[in-house]
Design a protein around this motif. Structure first.
Motif, mmCIF file in Angstrom:
data_model
loop_
_atom_site.group_PDB
_atom_site.id
_atom_site.type_symbol
_atom_site.label_atom_id
_atom_site.label_comp_id
_atom_site.label_asym_id
_atom_site.label_seq_id
_atom_site.Cartn_x
_atom_site.Cartn_y
_atom_site.Cartn_z
ATOM 1 N N MET A 1 0.836 -1.198 0.000
ATOM 2 C CA MET A 1 0.000 0.000 0.000
ATOM 3 C C MET A 1 0.875 1.253 0.000
ATOM 4 S SD MET A 1 -3.319 0.881 0.335
ATOM 5 C CE MET A 1 -4.216 -0.278 1.358
ATOM 6 N N GLY A 2 0.662 2.115 -0.993
ATOM 7 C CA GLY A 2 1.370 3.381 -1.045
ATOM 8 C C GLY A 2 2.794 3.307 -1.551
ATOM 9 N N VAL A 3 3.276 2.122 -1.938
ATOM 10 C CA VAL A 3 4.653 1.965 -2.420
ATOM 11 C C VAL A 3 4.628 1.864 -3.949
ATOM 12 C CG1 VAL A 3 6.748 0.569 -2.356
ATOM 13 C CG2 VAL A 3 5.348 0.806 -0.297
ATOM 14 N N PRO A 4 5.199 2.827 -4.672
ATOM 15 C CA PRO A 4 5.164 2.785 -6.140
ATOM 16 C C PRO A 4 6.022 1.662 -6.695
ATOM 17 C CG PRO A 4 6.548 4.594 -5.388
ATOM 18 C CD PRO A 4 5.878 4.028 -4.159
ATOM 19 N N GLN A 5 5.675 1.200 -7.892
ATOM 20 C CA GLN A 5 6.373 0.076 -8.499
ATOM 21 C C GLN A 5 7.854 0.346 -8.719
ATOM 22 O OE1 GLN A 5 5.454 -0.832 -12.684
ATOM 23 N NE2 GLN A 5 4.244 1.049 -12.773
ATOM 24 N N THR A 6 8.238 1.605 -8.866
ATOM 25 C CA THR A 6 9.656 1.921 -9.093
ATOM 26 C C THR A 6 10.540 1.481 -7.934
ATOM 27 O OG1 THR A 6 9.183 4.151 -8.286
ATOM 28 C CG2 THR A 6 9.223 3.840 -10.678
ATOM 29 N N CYS A 7 9.965 1.367 -6.741
ATOM 30 C CA CYS A 7 10.759 0.935 -5.587
ATOM 31 C C CYS A 7 11.235 -0.511 -5.730
ATOM 32 C CB CYS A 7 9.946 1.080 -4.303
ATOM 33 S SG CYS A 7 9.653 2.787 -3.796
ATOM 34 N N TYR A 8 10.563 -1.297 -6.562
ATOM 35 C CA TYR A 8 10.910 -2.705 -6.719
ATOM 36 C C TYR A 8 11.822 -2.951 -7.928
ATOM 37 C CZ TYR A 8 7.023 -3.079 -3.447
ATOM 38 O OH TYR A 8 6.196 -2.924 -2.359
ATOM 39 N N GLU A 9 12.299 -1.884 -8.543
ATOM 40 C CA GLU A 9 13.079 -2.039 -9.781
ATOM 41 C C GLU A 9 14.353 -2.850 -9.565
ATOM 42 O OE1 GLU A 9 15.557 0.758 -12.901
ATOM 43 O OE2 GLU A 9 13.607 1.473 -12.174
ATOM 44 N N GLU B 1 18.864 -11.146 -13.474
ATOM 45 C CA GLU B 1 20.190 -11.749 -13.337
ATOM 46 C C GLU B 1 20.093 -13.245 -13.036
ATOM 47 O OE1 GLU B 1 22.361 -9.648 -10.348
ATOM 48 O OE2 GLU B 1 22.111 -7.697 -11.324
ATOM 49 N N GLN B 2 18.987 -13.640 -12.421
ATOM 50 C CA GLN B 2 18.775 -15.059 -12.109
ATOM 51 C C GLN B 2 18.125 -15.806 -13.272
ATOM 52 O OE1 GLN B 2 20.318 -15.504 -9.205
ATOM 53 N NE2 GLN B 2 20.389 -13.251 -9.220
ATOM 54 N N GLY B 3 17.920 -15.105 -14.396
ATOM 55 C CA GLY B 3 17.353 -15.737 -15.585
ATOM 56 C C GLY B 3 15.844 -15.655 -15.683
ATOM 57 N N MET B 4 15.208 -14.815 -14.870
ATOM 58 C CA MET B 4 13.757 -14.719 -14.856
ATOM 59 C C MET B 4 13.296 -13.389 -15.425
ATOM 60 S SD MET B 4 13.133 -16.036 -10.945
ATOM 61 C CE MET B 4 14.298 -17.208 -10.216
ATOM 62 N N SER B 5 12.132 -13.374 -16.050
ATOM 63 C CA SER B 5 11.469 -12.128 -16.407
ATOM 64 C C SER B 5 10.679 -11.645 -15.198
ATOM 65 C CB SER B 5 10.538 -12.324 -17.606
ATOM 66 O OG SER B 5 11.272 -12.588 -18.778
ATOM 67 N N ALA B 6 10.453 -10.329 -15.127
ATOM 68 C CA ALA B 6 9.725 -9.761 -13.990
ATOM 69 C C ALA B 6 8.765 -8.685 -14.473
ATOM 70 C CB ALA B 6 10.697 -9.180 -12.964
ATOM 71 N N ILE B 7 7.693 -8.495 -13.730
ATOM 72 C CA ILE B 7 6.674 -7.485 -14.046
ATOM 73 C C ILE B 7 6.330 -6.731 -12.772
ATOM 74 C CG2 ILE B 7 4.311 -7.075 -14.857
ATOM 75 C CD1 ILE B 7 4.537 -9.685 -16.471
ATOM 76 N N THR B 8 6.344 -5.405 -12.849
ATOM 77 C CA THR B 8 5.844 -4.580 -11.751
ATOM 78 C C THR B 8 4.664 -3.760 -12.262
ATOM 79 O OG1 THR B 8 7.329 -2.711 -12.227
ATOM 80 C CG2 THR B 8 8.151 -4.408 -10.734
ATOM 81 N N PHE B 9 3.834 -3.282 -11.331
ATOM 82 C CA PHE B 9 2.678 -2.476 -11.730
ATOM 83 C C PHE B 9 2.216 -1.641 -10.551
ATOM 84 C CE2 PHE B 9 0.892 -6.213 -9.782
ATOM 85 C CZ PHE B 9 -0.350 -5.864 -9.258
ATOM 86 N N ASP B 10 1.463 -0.597 -10.853
ATOM 87 C CA ASP B 10 0.826 0.219 -9.821
ATOM 88 C C ASP B 10 -0.671 -0.036 -9.848
ATOM 89 O OD1 ASP B 10 3.008 1.744 -8.693
ATOM 90 O OD2 ASP B 10 3.117 2.844 -10.584
#
Length: 301
Positions: free
Chosen positions: A37-45, A53-62
């Motif tokens: 709650m209240g944490v923008p997706q950019t914080c998880y970049e 780096e571990q070979g996985m794709s990732a998705i973030t969203f707001d």
């Protein structure tokens, strides 16, 4: 790695989400990071880049009404938390199954991002969920640091601020962050109920939590200033059909002084937490990935 920023239309034509795709060439796993709650997706970049780096794709969203998913003055946005599950998380899950059809699908839900697993119709299309510092919000069960002031927030500050501003001005108050009024109203009602959302909303939501059958690993922290162990256990007890694994971490046991509720995604924890605790949960080779029905494959972007 290719970083793509784009707009995702939900099934509600009035709401669109801003998402970020951290695509790794030839990845076999995709990880959605559903924020707090209240944490923008950019914080998880940085965490998303580490997953690459571990070979996985990732998705973030707001969620709609937060961060980059604000498309009008906040007091005009009428969304609530249940709709974050019904529309926003649902759209993300459908997007992943349509666009990463052959990849194992993990959900890393921070705080409310773990709660929403029980409020999203297609949660069972996920292969595995990892909840981070995610528990119920019942204020009497909160950690002592939060319990000292949160009653004033729920019974005074939040209702007054929303009434005056038409939204919750969390940035100005240095509490949580700016939030739509209806989301904040729903949150404070849930936090006053000993069974949180399922207690306030009733049997239909309790049944929806119980219908979730994916394996869930909870990672929580003994120094979390918001969520007590009781909060964590309470939330996960609603997932009665899921195989649940509970991991409780004392920062000293992994060589850290403090983690708390909002710090695990900082890259200072790359080795002590990400590598040692989270990565093993993302390397479970016993998972058989699920296929979305063909009739649900189309996603509007």
């Amino acid at each position: 790695m290719a970083l793509i920023e784009q707009t995702l239309q939900t099934t509600d034509p009035t709401r669109k989400l801003q998402i970020r795709l951290f695509n790794k060439h030839e990845s076999k796993q995709v990880v959605v990071i559903a924020g707090a709650m209240g944490v923008p997706q950019t914080c998880y970049e940085k965490f998303a880049l580490w997953l690459n780096e571990q070979g996985m794709s990732a998705i973030t969203f707001d969620y709609y009404g937060m961060g980059a998913s604000v498309d009008k003055p906040l007091k005009q946005i009428k969304t609530n938390m249940l709709q974050w599950g019904e529309y926003d998380c649902e759209a993300i899950i459908r997007f992943v199954r349509a666009n990463y059809p052959d990849q194992t699908f993990y959900w890393v839900g921070h705080s409310v991002g773990g709660q929403l697993l029980g409020m999203t119709p297609s949660t069972n299309l996920i292969d595995k969920a990892i909840t981070m510092a995610s528990g119920s919000g019942y204020w009497r069960h909160n950690s002592p640091e939060t319990k000292r002031f949160v009653w004033a927030l729920w019974y005074g500050i939040a209702p007054l601020a929303v009434a005056l501003k038409g939204y919750f001005p969390g940035d100005r108050l240095n509490m949580v962050g700016d939030l739509p009024a209806n989301a904040m109203r729903q949150w404070w009602r849930w936090c006053k109920n000993k069974d949180y959302a399922v207690g306030y909303e009733g049997q239909w939501l309790r049944d929806q939590f119980a219908s979730v059958s994916i394996p869930i690993t909870s990672i929580s922290f003994s120094d979390d200033e918001m969520m007590s162990a009781r909060n964590i256990e309470n939330l996960h007890s609603f997932f009665t059909s899921s195989e649940r694994k509970m991991i409780r971490i004392n920062p000293k046991d992994i060589g850290e002084k403090r983690i708390g509720h909002l710090n695990w995604f900082r890259d200072k924890f790359r080795d002590s937490l990400w590598e040692s605790q989270i990565l093993p949960q993302l390397k479970n080779n016993t998972i058989t990935h699920k296929t979305q029905p063909a009739s649900s494959q189309k996603i509007c972007l």
